[in-house]
Design an enzyme around this catalytic site. Sequence first.
Site, PDB file in Angstrom:
ATOM      1  N   VAL A  19       4.001  -7.604  -2.993  1.00  0.00           N
ATOM      2  CA  VAL A  19       4.718  -8.327  -4.065  1.00  0.00           C
ATOM      3  C   VAL A  19       3.962  -9.560  -4.554  1.00  0.00           C
ATOM      4  CG1 VAL A  19       6.974  -7.486  -3.309  1.00  0.00           C
ATOM      5  CG2 VAL A  19       6.133  -9.687  -2.449  1.00  0.00           C
ATOM      6  N   ASP A  43       5.358  -6.292   1.752  1.00  0.00           N
ATOM      7  CA  ASP A  43       4.432  -7.360   2.123  1.00  0.00           C
ATOM      8  C   ASP A  43       4.616  -8.553   1.193  1.00  0.00           C
ATOM      9  OD1 ASP A  43       1.678  -7.999   3.610  1.00  0.00           O
ATOM     10  OD2 ASP A  43       1.468  -8.620   1.511  1.00  0.00           O
ATOM     11  N   TYR A  48       3.701 -16.702  -1.892  1.00  0.00           N
ATOM     12  CA  TYR A  48       4.064 -15.926  -3.091  1.00  0.00           C
ATOM     13  C   TYR A  48       5.361 -16.430  -3.725  1.00  0.00           C
ATOM     14  CZ  TYR A  48       0.832 -12.431  -1.079  1.00  0.00           C
ATOM     15  OH  TYR A  48      -0.243 -11.785  -0.528  1.00  0.00           O
ATOM     16  N   LYS A  73       3.606 -14.068   5.568  1.00  0.00           N
ATOM     17  CA  LYS A  73       2.391 -14.758   6.010  1.00  0.00           C
ATOM     18  C   LYS A  73       2.607 -16.266   5.949  1.00  0.00           C
ATOM     19  CE  LYS A  73      -0.037 -11.206   3.369  1.00  0.00           C
ATOM     20  NZ  LYS A  73       0.818 -11.056   2.182  1.00  0.00           N
ATOM     21  N   HIS A 106      -2.294 -16.450   6.959  1.00  0.00           N
ATOM     22  CA  HIS A 106      -2.774 -15.962   5.655  1.00  0.00           C
ATOM     23  C   HIS A 106      -4.273 -16.168   5.450  1.00  0.00           C
ATOM     24  CE1 HIS A 106      -0.997 -15.246   1.369  1.00  0.00           C
ATOM     25  NE2 HIS A 106      -2.170 -14.690   1.467  1.00  0.00           N
ATOM     26  N   SER A 134      -4.956 -12.553   8.397  1.00  0.00           N
ATOM     27  CA  SER A 134      -5.414 -12.044   7.109  1.00  0.00           C
ATOM     28  C   SER A 134      -6.672 -12.801   6.707  1.00  0.00           C
ATOM     29  CB  SER A 134      -4.308 -12.236   6.063  1.00  0.00           C
ATOM     30  OG  SER A 134      -4.752 -11.814   4.803  1.00  0.00           O
ATOM     31  N   GLN A 156      -5.342  -8.235   7.707  1.00  0.00           N
ATOM     32  CA  GLN A 156      -5.206  -7.787   6.310  1.00  0.00           C
ATOM     33  C   GLN A 156      -6.344  -8.405   5.489  1.00  0.00           C
ATOM     34  OE1 GLN A 156      -2.245  -8.949   2.799  1.00  0.00           O
ATOM     35  NE2 GLN A 156      -1.154  -7.844   4.390  1.00  0.00           N
ATOM     36  N   TRP A 182      -5.636  -5.343   1.445  1.00  0.00           N
ATOM     37  CA  TRP A 182      -5.060  -5.947   0.245  1.00  0.00           C
ATOM     38  C   TRP A 182      -5.918  -5.542  -0.941  1.00  0.00           C
ATOM     39  CZ3 TRP A 182      -7.953  -9.473  -2.512  1.00  0.00           C
ATOM     40  CH2 TRP A 182      -8.737 -10.434  -1.875  1.00  0.00           C
ATOM     41  N   PRO A 184      -5.771  -2.729  -2.604  1.00  0.00           N
ATOM     42  CA  PRO A 184      -6.335  -1.386  -2.353  1.00  0.00           C
ATOM     43  C   PRO A 184      -6.731  -0.673  -3.639  1.00  0.00           C
ATOM     44  CG  PRO A 184      -3.956  -1.350  -2.106  1.00  0.00           C
ATOM     45  CD  PRO A 184      -4.343  -2.789  -2.246  1.00  0.00           C
ATOM     46  N   GLY A 186      -8.129  -2.550  -6.020  1.00  0.00           N
ATOM     47  CA  GLY A 186      -9.023  -3.547  -6.616  1.00  0.00           C
ATOM     48  C   GLY A 186      -8.341  -4.321  -7.732  1.00  0.00           C
ATOM     49  N   LYS A 227       0.515  -2.764  -5.230  1.00  0.00           N
ATOM     50  CA  LYS A 227       1.558  -3.470  -5.983  1.00  0.00           C
ATOM     51  C   LYS A 227       1.631  -2.897  -7.392  1.00  0.00           C
ATOM     52  CE  LYS A 227       2.167  -6.719  -9.406  1.00  0.00           C
ATOM     53  NZ  LYS A 227       1.507  -6.730 -10.743  1.00  0.00           N
ATOM     54  N   SER A 228       2.841  -2.657  -7.881  1.00  0.00           N
ATOM     55  CA  SER A 228       3.033  -2.382  -9.304  1.00  0.00           C
ATOM     56  C   SER A 228       4.445  -2.776  -9.690  1.00  0.00           C
ATOM     57  CB  SER A 228       2.832  -0.896  -9.635  1.00  0.00           C
ATOM     58  OG  SER A 228       3.116  -0.703 -11.014  1.00  0.00           O
TER      59      SER A 228
HETATM   60  N1  NAP Z   1      -3.662 -11.455   2.305  1.00  0.00           N
HETATM   61  C1  NAP Z   1      -4.156 -11.765   1.130  1.00  0.00           C
HETATM   62  O1  NAP Z   1      -4.920 -12.740   0.991  1.00  0.00           O
HETATM   63  C2  NAP Z   1      -3.782 -10.921  -0.054  1.00  0.00           C
HETATM   64  C3  NAP Z   1      -4.475 -11.063  -1.267  1.00  0.00           C
HETATM   65  C4  NAP Z   1      -4.101 -10.237  -2.329  1.00  0.00           C
HETATM   66  C5  NAP Z   1      -3.080  -9.307  -2.167  1.00  0.00           C
HETATM   67  N2  NAP Z   1      -2.410  -9.198  -0.981  1.00  0.00           N
HETATM   68  C6  NAP Z   1      -1.316  -8.201  -0.771  1.00  0.00           C
HETATM   69  O2  NAP Z   1      -1.786  -6.916  -1.140  1.00  0.00           O
HETATM   70  C7  NAP Z   1      -0.938  -6.388  -2.172  1.00  0.00           C
HETATM   71  C8  NAP Z   1      -1.732  -5.513  -3.121  1.00  0.00           C
HETATM   72  O3  NAP Z   1      -2.821  -6.230  -3.681  1.00  0.00           O
HETATM   73  P1  NAP Z   1      -2.831  -6.704  -5.197  1.00  0.00           P
HETATM   74  O4  NAP Z   1      -1.452  -6.792  -5.704  1.00  0.00           O
HETATM   75  O5  NAP Z   1      -3.664  -7.910  -5.263  1.00  0.00           O
HETATM   76  O6  NAP Z   1      -3.652  -5.557  -5.956  1.00  0.00           O
HETATM   77  P2  NAP Z   1      -3.578  -3.956  -6.099  1.00  0.00           P
HETATM   78  O7  NAP Z   1      -2.373  -3.405  -5.437  1.00  0.00           O
HETATM   79  O8  NAP Z   1      -4.915  -3.434  -5.744  1.00  0.00           O
HETATM   80  O9  NAP Z   1      -3.476  -3.790  -7.674  1.00  0.00           O
HETATM   81  C9  NAP Z   1      -2.358  -4.222  -8.405  1.00  0.00           C
HETATM   82  C10 NAP Z   1      -2.713  -4.096  -9.876  1.00  0.00           C
HETATM   83  O10 NAP Z   1      -2.977  -2.734 -10.200  1.00  0.00           O
HETATM   84  C11 NAP Z   1      -2.054  -2.256 -11.182  1.00  0.00           C
HETATM   85  N3  NAP Z   1      -1.668  -0.906 -10.749  1.00  0.00           N
HETATM   86  C12 NAP Z   1      -0.870  -0.596  -9.685  1.00  0.00           C
HETATM   87  N4  NAP Z   1      -0.800   0.726  -9.535  1.00  0.00           N
HETATM   88  C13 NAP Z   1      -1.548   1.274 -10.512  1.00  0.00           C
HETATM   89  C14 NAP Z   1      -1.858   2.604 -10.861  1.00  0.00           C
HETATM   90  N5  NAP Z   1      -1.377   3.631 -10.168  1.00  0.00           N
HETATM   91  N6  NAP Z   1      -2.684   2.811 -11.925  1.00  0.00           N
HETATM   92  C15 NAP Z   1      -3.185   1.758 -12.635  1.00  0.00           C
HETATM   93  N7  NAP Z   1      -2.928   0.476 -12.338  1.00  0.00           N
HETATM   94  C16 NAP Z   1      -2.118   0.229 -11.279  1.00  0.00           C
HETATM   95  C17 NAP Z   1      -0.902  -3.238 -11.187  1.00  0.00           C
HETATM   96  O11 NAP Z   1      -0.369  -3.388 -12.475  1.00  0.00           O
HETATM   97  P3  NAP Z   1       1.226  -3.333 -12.780  1.00  0.00           P
HETATM   98  O12 NAP Z   1       1.937  -4.184 -11.763  1.00  0.00           O
HETATM   99  O13 NAP Z   1       1.298  -3.892 -14.166  1.00  0.00           O
HETATM  100  O14 NAP Z   1       1.603  -1.890 -12.689  1.00  0.00           O
HETATM  101  C18 NAP Z   1      -1.596  -4.540 -10.775  1.00  0.00           C
HETATM  102  O15 NAP Z   1      -2.199  -5.146 -11.911  1.00  0.00           O
HETATM  103  C19 NAP Z   1      -0.368  -7.652  -2.830  1.00  0.00           C
HETATM  104  O16 NAP Z   1       0.754  -7.399  -3.641  1.00  0.00           O
HETATM  105  C20 NAP Z   1      -0.095  -8.504  -1.616  1.00  0.00           C
HETATM  106  O17 NAP Z   1       1.100  -8.102  -0.981  1.00  0.00           O
HETATM  107  C21 NAP Z   1      -2.750 -10.003   0.066  1.00  0.00           C
END
Ligand code: NAP
Length: 303
Positions: A19, A43, A48, A73, A106, A134, A156, A182, A184, A186, A227-228
């Site tokens: 999220v 998560d 956040y 976190k 974190h 993380s 993470q 995280w 996944p 990109g 995340k979406s």
């Molecule tokens: N520990 C850390 O430091 C850290 C850092 C970053 C993230 N995280 C965790 O990891 C989670 C996931 O990472 P993230 O949110 O950074 O990036 P992500 O899941 O790799 O990508 C999310 C992005 O991709 C788009 N998207 C999602 N599914 C898609 C699909 N099937 N086709 C095309 N585009 C798609 C989403 O747009 P829409 O929402 O507009 O669909 C959003 O812009 C976070 O939400 C968080 O919980 C942790």
Amino acid sequence: MEYVTLANGIAMPVLGYGVYQIPPEETEACVAEAIRIGYRSFDTAQAYRNEAEVGAAIRSSGIPRTEFFITSKVWISDYGYDACRASVLKTLEVMGLEYIDLMLLHQPFGDIYGAWRALEDLYNEGKIRAIGVSNFYPDRLVDLCAFNRIRPMVNQVELHPLFQQTAALETMRKYGVTPEAWAPLGEAKKELLTDPILTAIGAKYKKTAAQIALRWNIDRGVVVLPKSVHTERMEENFNILDFKLSEGEMASLEALDQEKSLFLSHTDPATVEMFVSTLKPAPAEEAPAAEEVPAAEEPTAEE
Ligand SMILES: NC(=O)c1ccc[n+]([C@@H]2O[C@H](COP(=O)([O-])OP(=O)(O)OC[C@H]3O[C@@H](n4cnc5c(N)ncnc54)[C@H](OP(=O)(O)O)[C@@H]3O)[C@@H](O)[C@H]2O)c1
């Protein structure tokens, strides 16, 4: 759902919903929609600012708490023993939960030792079912494992086909730490979701490049948290549990590795300074310079 077993024996879903960057006012509805689709692992993080909304969606789902796996976190502003302990208790209160399934530190900066010992104690008290970290790159992870009673059960970090971190995963496995990805996808940046190799493999399974990127991490033992905010993408990202990649397909994705973060390097001093700059002035900056300490306070030869 498929599960991994953490070092302490508890089961964690291989696929969860992240999220990060979902505004608080949209989070409860997004999480409720993800629950409807079938996600049970969520998560969030203190940083956040949407822990409360995740908790509200879990509580109002009507689904038993034991079916969920909730991660949050601790942010670096609450490192050190007392602040970390208080912040985790606050997270439980804000989320309206009796326990957290997984609590992570974190970032690997600041008083991580004090914070880790607070997590160890809360784990032993049953307020957290698993503890982890993380963004701990191999040197930081080994150091933490070497000098504490309990090793992190999860680390993470950024993991996707463009940044595969093969050596870091080997270190995690050596220490019994389950890797979690995280970004996944990109964060849908660069060419990942239009990559021809991912797209070609996807055509064979009637899957998208995004689904292949997620399955690839799961098939190498990595938990994923896409995340979406869009229902159709939440469904697409969830619909990856009915196939596996072959050894040859896994090997063909090695060619995509750019061996570089898409976002930031946690081992770059400028990154550390950037995180530190978000905090209050460090104690060292507040201490008087040596020449300002009155001479009377200097130890004398007799002492
Ligand atoms: N520990 C850390 O430091 C850290 C850092 C970053 C993230 N995280 C965790 O990891 C989670 C996931 O990472 P993230 O949110 O950074 O990036 P992500 O899941 O790799 O990508 C999310 C992005 O991709 C788009 N998207 C999602 N599914 C898609 C699909 N099937 N086709 C095309 N585009 C798609 C989403 O747009 P829409 O929402 O507009 O669909 C959003 O812009 C976070 O939400 C968080 O919980 C942790």
